[in-house]
Write a protein that holds these residues in place. Structure first.
Motif, PDB file in Angstrom:
ATOM      1  N   UNK A  22       0.844  -1.193   0.000  1.00 41.42           N
ATOM      2  CA  UNK A  22       0.000   0.000   0.000  1.00 41.42           C
ATOM      3  C   UNK A  22       0.882   1.246   0.000  1.00 41.42           C
ATOM      4  N   UNK A  23       1.817   1.296   0.925  1.00 44.29           N
ATOM      5  CA  UNK A  23       2.697   2.465   1.062  1.00 44.29           C
ATOM      6  C   UNK A  23       3.415   2.772  -0.255  1.00 44.29           C
ATOM      7  N   UNK A  24       3.882   1.727  -0.926  1.00 43.38           N
ATOM      8  CA  UNK A  24       4.619   1.912  -2.175  1.00 43.38           C
ATOM      9  C   UNK A  24       3.736   2.450  -3.297  1.00 43.38           C
ATOM     10  N   UNK A  25       2.421   2.282  -3.161  1.00 40.54           N
ATOM     11  CA  UNK A  25       1.521   2.662  -4.247  1.00 40.54           C
ATOM     12  C   UNK A  25       0.567   3.801  -3.903  1.00 40.54           C
ATOM     13  N   UNK A  26       0.615   4.300  -2.691  1.00 40.59           N
ATOM     14  CA  UNK A  26      -0.179   5.466  -2.323  1.00 40.59           C
ATOM     15  C   UNK A  26       0.601   6.726  -2.679  1.00 40.59           C
ATOM     16  N   UNK A  27      -0.128   7.822  -2.830  1.00 43.52           N
ATOM     17  CA  UNK A  27       0.542   9.088  -3.100  1.00 43.52           C
ATOM     18  C   UNK A  27       1.277   9.554  -1.851  1.00 43.52           C
ATOM     19  N   UNK A  28       2.156  10.501  -2.025  1.00 41.53           N
ATOM     20  CA  UNK A  28       2.882  11.074  -0.899  1.00 41.53           C
ATOM     21  C   UNK A  28       1.908  11.659   0.121  1.00 41.53           C
ATOM     22  N   UNK A  29       0.869  12.320  -0.369  1.00 40.25           N
ATOM     23  CA  UNK A  29      -0.133  12.921   0.509  1.00 40.25           C
ATOM     24  C   UNK A  29      -0.916  11.860   1.282  1.00 40.25           C
ATOM     25  N   UNK A  30      -1.303  10.798   0.602  1.00 38.38           N
ATOM     26  CA  UNK A  30      -2.028   9.713   1.272  1.00 38.38           C
ATOM     27  C   UNK A  30      -1.144   9.046   2.320  1.00 38.38           C
ATOM     28  N   UNK A  34      -2.189   8.730   6.358  1.00 41.48           N
ATOM     29  CA  UNK A  34      -2.568   7.420   6.881  1.00 41.48           C
ATOM     30  C   UNK A  34      -1.436   6.781   7.672  1.00 41.48           C
ATOM     31  N   UNK A  35      -1.720   6.422   8.905  1.00 40.85           N
ATOM     32  CA  UNK A  35      -0.743   5.713   9.729  1.00 40.85           C
ATOM     33  C   UNK A  35      -0.804   4.218   9.418  1.00 40.85           C
ATOM     34  N   UNK A  36       0.163   3.479   9.920  1.00 44.14           N
ATOM     35  CA  UNK A  36       0.116   2.017   9.774  1.00 44.14           C
ATOM     36  C   UNK A  36      -1.112   1.444  10.476  1.00 44.14           C
ATOM     37  N   UNK A  37      -1.481   2.035  11.611  1.00 40.89           N
ATOM     38  CA  UNK A  37      -2.697   1.588  12.303  1.00 40.89           C
ATOM     39  C   UNK A  37      -3.933   1.840  11.457  1.00 40.89           C
ATOM     40  N   UNK A  38      -3.970   2.978  10.752  1.00 40.99           N
ATOM     41  CA  UNK A  38      -5.089   3.267   9.849  1.00 40.99           C
ATOM     42  C   UNK A  38      -5.164   2.211   8.749  1.00 40.99           C
ATOM     43  N   UNK A  39      -4.022   1.901   8.157  1.00 38.37           N
ATOM     44  CA  UNK A  39      -3.996   0.903   7.085  1.00 38.37           C
ATOM     45  C   UNK A  39      -4.445  -0.457   7.596  1.00 38.37           C
ATOM     46  N   UNK A  40      -4.028  -0.818   8.808  1.00 40.65           N
ATOM     47  CA  UNK A  40      -4.439  -2.102   9.382  1.00 40.65           C
ATOM     48  C   UNK A  40      -5.938  -2.118   9.637  1.00 40.65           C
TER      49      UNK A  40
END
Length: 105
Positions: A22-30, A34-40
């Motif tokens: 996810x991190x590799x494919x989200x924009x810099x702003x996203x 978004x924190x890792x907890x948000x992504x989880x």
């Protein structure tokens, strides 16, 4: 290590790999929003939707994931749990990334 402990460790490793994707494919702003907890939290809600929506319950073996319905479920789940709402475009992007990730793993 018990079988359950091993399974939990493996799940944690799998989730970490998916969040890195996810991190590799989200924009810099996203990524900044978004924190890792948000992504989880979002990932867990997506998995819950898959498990409860019936999308796997068909006779032909084809699976169709409605990205909008999935994102709506995630938004409602997050809201019901009292978390701050996420931007709709963030949720849509992560749902699409989860689908992409699922096809490459």
């Amino acid at each position: 290590m018990t079988a359950l402990e091993e399974e939990l460790r493996q799940d944690e490793q799998d989730d970490a790999k998916e969040k890195a994707y996810f991190r590799a494919n989200l924009t810099k702003e996203q990524n900044a929003r978004l924190t890792d907890d948000d992504l989880q939290l979002i990932l867990d809600a997506i998995i819950e939707y898959y498990a409860t929506s019936g999308i796997f319950d068909n006779d032909d073996g084809d699976i169709y994931v409605d990205v909008e319905k999935t994102a709506e479920f995630v938004a409602q789940k997050v809201s019901d749990e009292g978390h701050i709402p996420f931007a709709g475009d963030d949720l849509m992007k992560i749902v699409m990334l989860e689908l992409d990730y699922s096809t490459i793993v």
